[in-house]
Design a protein around this motif. Structure first.
Motif, short mmCIF file in Angstrom:
data_model
loop_
_atom_site.label_atom_id
_atom_site.label_comp_id
_atom_site.label_asym_id
_atom_site.label_seq_id
_atom_site.Cartn_x
_atom_site.Cartn_y
_atom_site.Cartn_z
N THR A 1 46.63 28.04 39.91
CA THR A 1 46.91 28.69 38.63
C THR A 1 45.64 29.24 38.00
O THR A 1 45.72 29.94 36.99
N MET A 2 44.49 28.92 38.59
CA MET A 2 43.22 29.46 38.10
C MET A 2 42.71 30.48 39.11
O MET A 2 43.19 30.52 40.23
N PRO A 3 41.74 31.31 38.73
CA PRO A 3 41.20 32.28 39.68
C PRO A 3 40.59 31.60 40.90
O PRO A 3 40.00 30.51 40.80
N VAL A 4 40.72 32.25 42.04
CA VAL A 4 40.17 31.76 43.30
C VAL A 4 39.30 32.87 43.89
O VAL A 4 39.73 34.01 43.98
N LEU A 5 38.08 32.49 44.25
CA LEU A 5 37.15 33.42 44.88
C LEU A 5 37.00 32.99 46.34
O LEU A 5 36.58 31.86 46.61
N ILE A 6 37.38 33.88 47.25
CA ILE A 6 37.27 33.59 48.68
C ILE A 6 36.14 34.44 49.23
O ILE A 6 36.17 35.67 49.16
N VAL A 7 35.12 33.76 49.75
CA VAL A 7 33.93 34.45 50.25
C VAL A 7 34.05 34.61 51.76
O VAL A 7 34.17 33.61 52.47
N PRO A 8 34.04 35.87 52.24
CA PRO A 8 34.19 36.09 53.69
C PRO A 8 32.94 35.67 54.46
O PRO A 8 31.88 35.54 53.94
#
Length: 160
Positions: free
Chosen positions: A153-160
């Motif tokens: 429900t919170m922002p998710v940052l996915i780092v490649p």
């Protein structure tokens, strides 16, 4: 580099920012820590903290959880050592960048546990490295990042 100001319609995070960095000690997780250190920059004690969380699961090192009840101290030491290994690189990167860190661990299914920890800490952002284990990384996210992307429900940052 982050610049001051906001884009129209973007929320402004006021006060202390709380971020959960999920790590398993892999190169992908370390890459996420490096990126996070670059975008966060040094944080003063009142500006934010990054919670470095690792999930112990049977897929990490299955032999660590076997044994008699009489070897509890040895098992506790093995768990502590695994957590230290999994979090050491990320903590070093973040702390060298002037960012306050805390560490935590849980035991279970990594996607569920990372989300539960993020919710219990009420973080502003969850950061994970993309692993893409089951198919080529370019075609699919890893199970943890994919799960978080669809359930958090919170922002998710996915780092490649």
């Amino acid at each position: 580099m982050l610049m001051e100001g906001t884009l129209p319609g973007m929320p402004v995070v006021a006060g202390r920012m709380s971020v959960l960095l999920a790590t398993d000690g892999s190169d992908h997780a370390l890459r996420a820590a490096r990126f996070l250190a670059r975008i966060m920059g040094p944080l003063g004690p009142d500006q934010g903290v990054i919670h470095v969380h690792t999930v112990l699961s049977a897929t990490m090192e299955p032999t660590s959880y076997l044994g008699d009840l009489s070897d509890a101290p040895a098992r506790h030491e093995a768990i502590r050592a695994m957590v230290d290994r999994a979090t050491a690189g990320a903590r070093q990167v973040l702390e060298e960048a002037g960012i306050e860190t805390t560490t935590s661990k849980s035991f279970g299914h990594p996607p569920d546990e990372v989300l539960a920890e993020a919710e219990s800490l009420d973080v502003d952002l969850v950061v994970v490295g993309r692993r893409g284990v089951r198919m080529p990384a370019a075609l699919m996210l890893g199970s943890v990042s994919s799960y978080l992307l669809h359930h958090a429900t919170m922002p998710v940052l996915i780092v490649p």
